[in-house]
Design an enzyme around this catalytic site. Structure first.
Site, mmCIF file in Angstrom:
data_model
loop_
_atom_site.group_PDB
_atom_site.id
_atom_site.type_symbol
_atom_site.label_atom_id
_atom_site.label_comp_id
_atom_site.label_asym_id
_atom_site.label_seq_id
_atom_site.Cartn_x
_atom_site.Cartn_y
_atom_site.Cartn_z
ATOM 1 N N SER A 282 0.824 -1.206 0.000
ATOM 2 C CA SER A 282 0.000 0.000 0.000
ATOM 3 C C SER A 282 0.856 1.253 0.000
ATOM 4 O O SER A 282 1.920 1.294 0.608
ATOM 5 C CB SER A 282 -0.910 0.032 1.230
ATOM 6 O OG SER A 282 -1.663 1.236 1.200
ATOM 7 N N HIS B 108 -7.631 -3.613 4.692
ATOM 8 C CA HIS B 108 -7.060 -2.251 4.663
ATOM 9 C C HIS B 108 -7.813 -1.410 3.630
ATOM 10 O O HIS B 108 -8.215 -0.275 3.887
ATOM 11 C CB HIS B 108 -5.569 -2.338 4.303
ATOM 12 C CG HIS B 108 -4.933 -1.058 3.859
ATOM 13 N ND1 HIS B 108 -5.167 -0.497 2.611
ATOM 14 C CD2 HIS B 108 -4.072 -0.212 4.474
ATOM 15 C CE1 HIS B 108 -4.486 0.630 2.494
ATOM 16 N NE2 HIS B 108 -3.818 0.824 3.613
ATOM 17 N N ASN B 109 -8.029 -1.995 2.458
ATOM 18 C CA ASN B 109 -8.718 -1.248 1.407
ATOM 19 C C ASN B 109 -10.178 -0.992 1.749
ATOM 20 O O ASN B 109 -10.732 0.052 1.393
ATOM 21 C CB ASN B 109 -8.622 -1.999 0.078
ATOM 22 C CG ASN B 109 -7.263 -1.808 -0.568
ATOM 23 O OD1 ASN B 109 -6.281 -1.526 0.105
ATOM 24 N ND2 ASN B 109 -7.189 -1.965 -1.875
ATOM 25 N N LYS C 210 -4.520 -6.878 3.421
ATOM 26 C CA LYS C 210 -4.525 -5.750 2.480
ATOM 27 C C LYS C 210 -5.948 -5.460 1.996
ATOM 28 O O LYS C 210 -6.343 -4.299 1.830
ATOM 29 C CB LYS C 210 -3.605 -6.038 1.284
ATOM 30 C CG LYS C 210 -3.655 -4.966 0.188
ATOM 31 C CD LYS C 210 -3.198 -3.631 0.713
ATOM 32 C CE LYS C 210 -3.224 -2.434 -0.177
ATOM 33 N NZ LYS C 210 -3.776 -2.359 -1.463
ATOM 34 N N GLU D 199 -10.130 1.895 3.818
ATOM 35 C CA GLU D 199 -9.813 3.016 2.901
ATOM 36 C C GLU D 199 -11.087 3.507 2.171
ATOM 37 O O GLU D 199 -11.362 4.717 2.124
ATOM 38 C CB GLU D 199 -8.764 2.507 1.901
ATOM 39 C CG GLU D 199 -8.421 3.401 0.727
ATOM 40 C CD GLU D 199 -7.467 2.673 -0.262
ATOM 41 O OE1 GLU D 199 -6.438 2.139 0.169
ATOM 42 O OE2 GLU D 199 -7.770 2.647 -1.464
HETATM 43 C C1 6PG Z 1 -3.166 1.251 -1.695
HETATM 44 C C2 6PG Z 1 -4.455 1.235 -2.465
HETATM 45 C C3 6PG Z 1 -4.336 0.588 -3.801
HETATM 46 C C4 6PG Z 1 -5.669 0.455 -4.511
HETATM 47 C C5 6PG Z 1 -6.224 1.750 -4.959
HETATM 48 C C6 6PG Z 1 -7.439 1.629 -5.863
HETATM 49 O O1 6PG Z 1 -3.245 0.803 -0.563
HETATM 50 O O2 6PG Z 1 -2.155 1.716 -2.188
HETATM 51 O O3 6PG Z 1 -5.418 0.537 -1.734
HETATM 52 O O4 6PG Z 1 -3.800 -0.682 -3.612
HETATM 53 O O5 6PG Z 1 -5.495 -0.336 -5.605
HETATM 54 O O6 6PG Z 1 -6.518 2.567 -3.900
HETATM 55 O O7 6PG Z 1 -8.464 0.931 -5.293
HETATM 56 P P1 6PG Z 1 -9.940 1.105 -5.879
HETATM 57 O O8 6PG Z 1 -9.787 1.348 -7.374
HETATM 58 O O9 6PG Z 1 -10.652 -0.180 -5.634
HETATM 59 O O10 6PG Z 1 -10.507 2.286 -5.202
#
Ligand code: 6PG
Length: 472
Positions: free
Chosen positions: A129, A186-187, A183, A190
């Site tokens: 990430s 984590h997303n 991960k 996010e």
């Molecule tokens: C990170 C992000 C990354 C992710 C993008 C796009 O931790 O660097 O999570 O890995 O791919 O943020 O995610 P989406 O297109 O699903 O929003």
């Protein structure tokens, strides 16, 4: 010619930056990309005058690497990952190690770990990430697989990773697909925080009538507070300050309101539903992206419902209750993290990942997209109680809830009166209210299920399974 320390497959944005990062840290590298032209343009551009060489094919790539080989694969998750594994396997030897640094679905990683370890190759599924900048300057990394495979690359990963108080933002996560699972979650967090900030923007803009510059100032204040200081708040301020090339309009106002997604948010929600872990804030953020994508239907429907007529007259246009909006953002953000962390705890038991929640919070403190000062409190909570079921049970977090619940409730009710969708604020309020309610009305749901389908129910006054012949 001496052999390279490190190999990288896939010169996309992340791949390019990660190999430059490895080289900067003293690891001579060799790169391979499906289209050789891309390799050439990288070597002649950003890879120039560095200890990085290219390979035309995978045989040459493998031959250029010292043994045991350490190869990071940064290709599109899914079929491309399997294709690379199939193509490179004939050239690999016992002890060589492949690391999948893409956003792979964790079950696919479980399968690949098992398959490759049968062939005596090491395989790590590693969440990475931090976006392009993080990849170059130091990302947060979440490697999962067998511990010996991790140990073989620990030094490399520690050097490449971000550091917080000199502690590398990488640690061994656990077996199988655990790195990619962490991960994924984590997303999910996010997605939640991004949507929460978007909802605060919508309220500040449409209810409080604030300008982008004023909203950016609020973000700045938030970014200086213990509860909200974070990378996502920091970049939201930047996004709000950016002016379009017309020289006057904030760029965000020219951006189409349709949010994309690549899968990890959906996988978080699917896993949560499978595991029985509530993640309503994260789900709401995912659904908000889905709703945003049906733009044409929303446009049609807005005209049908004459939008301004459903707005309550009670709220004056001078509404600018930033403290309550702050409460809503803080509690919703806490909810997003609390749901993600609880999901990790549940998955840890269910999949025998033996996750260390304290260390996961530690490696998220730098490099990654959800880095925030809140993670210090999250760490403290798991330090005090490694088996903590939910952050809402920790004293610092429960104080936040007690102090800020009136603000969040007020914001949700204002948004409802104004007809402004706030899915994450609303879901977070429901989440907290449900979590703090010892007796929910599902006794009546159980009664209905038993009434029409003899599904039986439990009683609160005696153990066992009961059925009633309901008088219909
Ligand atoms: C990170 C992000 C990354 C992710 C993008 C796009 O931790 O660097 O999570 O890995 O791919 O943020 O995610 P989406 O297109 O699903 O929003």
């Amino acid at each position: 010619m001496s052999k390279a320390h490190f190999g990288l497959i896939g010169l996309g944005v992340m791949g390019e930056n990660l190999v430059l990062n490895a080289e900067n840290n003293g690891f001579s590298s060799v790169v391979y990309n499906r289209t050789y032209a891309k390799t050439i343009s990288f070597l002649e551009g950003r890879g120039r005058n560095k200890s990085i060489s290219g390979a035309k094919n995978l045989k040459e790539f493998v031959e250029k690497l010292e043994r045991p080989r350490r190869i990071l694969v940064m290709v599109k998750a899914g079929k491309a990952t399997d294709a690379v594994i199939d193509q490179i396997s004939p050239y690999l030897e016992e002890g060589d190690l492949l690391i999948d640094g893409g956003n792979s679905e964790f079950r696919e990683t479980e399968r690949r770990v098992a398959q490759l370890e049968e062939k005596s190759f090491g395989y790590l599924g590693m969440g990475v990430s931090g976006g392009a900048k993080g990849a170059l300057e130091g990302p947060s990394m979440m490697p999962g697989g067998t511990k010996s495979s991790y140990q073989a690359v620990e030094k490399l990963l520690c050097k490449m990773s971000a550091k917080v108080d000199d502690i590398p933002c990488v640690t061994y996560i656990g077996p199988g697909g655990s790195g990619h699972f962490v991960k994924t979650v984590h997303n999910g967090i996010e997605y939640g925080v991004e949507q929460i900030l978007a909802e605060s923007y919508d309220l500040m803009k449409r209810v409080a009538g604030m300008t982008s510059a004023q909203m950016a100032d609020v973000m700045k204040t938030w970014n200086n507070s213990e509860e909200l200081s974070s990378y996502l708040v920091e970049i939201t301020e930047l996004c709000l300050r950016e002016i379009d090339e017309d020289g006057e309009t904030p760029l965000v106002e020219k951006i189409m309101d349709k949010a994309g997604q690549k899968g990890t948010g959906l996988w978080t929600v699917m896993s949560a539903l499978e595991l029985g872990g509530p993640v309503p804030t994260i789900y709401a953020s995912l659904n908000a992206r889905v709703m945003s994508s049906i733009k044409e239907r929303r446009v049609k429907t807005e005209s049908l419902y004459a939008y301004s007529q459903v707005l309550s007259q009670n709220i004056s246009s001078s509404f600018n209750d930033i403290p309550s909006i702050t409460d809503a953002v803080v509690l919703s953000t806490i909810s997003s993290y609390a749901q993600g962390m609880e999901l990790l705890s549940i998955a840890s038991k269910e999949y025998n990942y033996d996750l260390n929640m304290y260390e996961i919070a530690q490696i998220w403190k730098g490099g990654c997209i959800i880095r925030s000062t809140l993670l210090n409190r999250i760490q403290d909570a798991y330090k005090k109680n490694p088996l903590l079921e939910n952050l809402l049970l920790d004293p610092w977090f429960s104080d936040q809830v007690k102090n800020r619940l009136p603000g969040l409730s007020k914001i949700v009710s204002i948004a409802a009166e104004q007809g402004i969708p706030t899915p994450c604020f609303t879901s977070s309020l429901d989440y907290i209210n449900s979590y703090r309610t010892a007796r929910l009305p599902q006794n009546l749901v159980q009664a209905m299920r038993d009434c029409f389908g003899s599904h039986t129910y439990e009683r609160i006054d005696k153990p066992g399974s009961f059925h009633t012949e309901w008088q219909i």
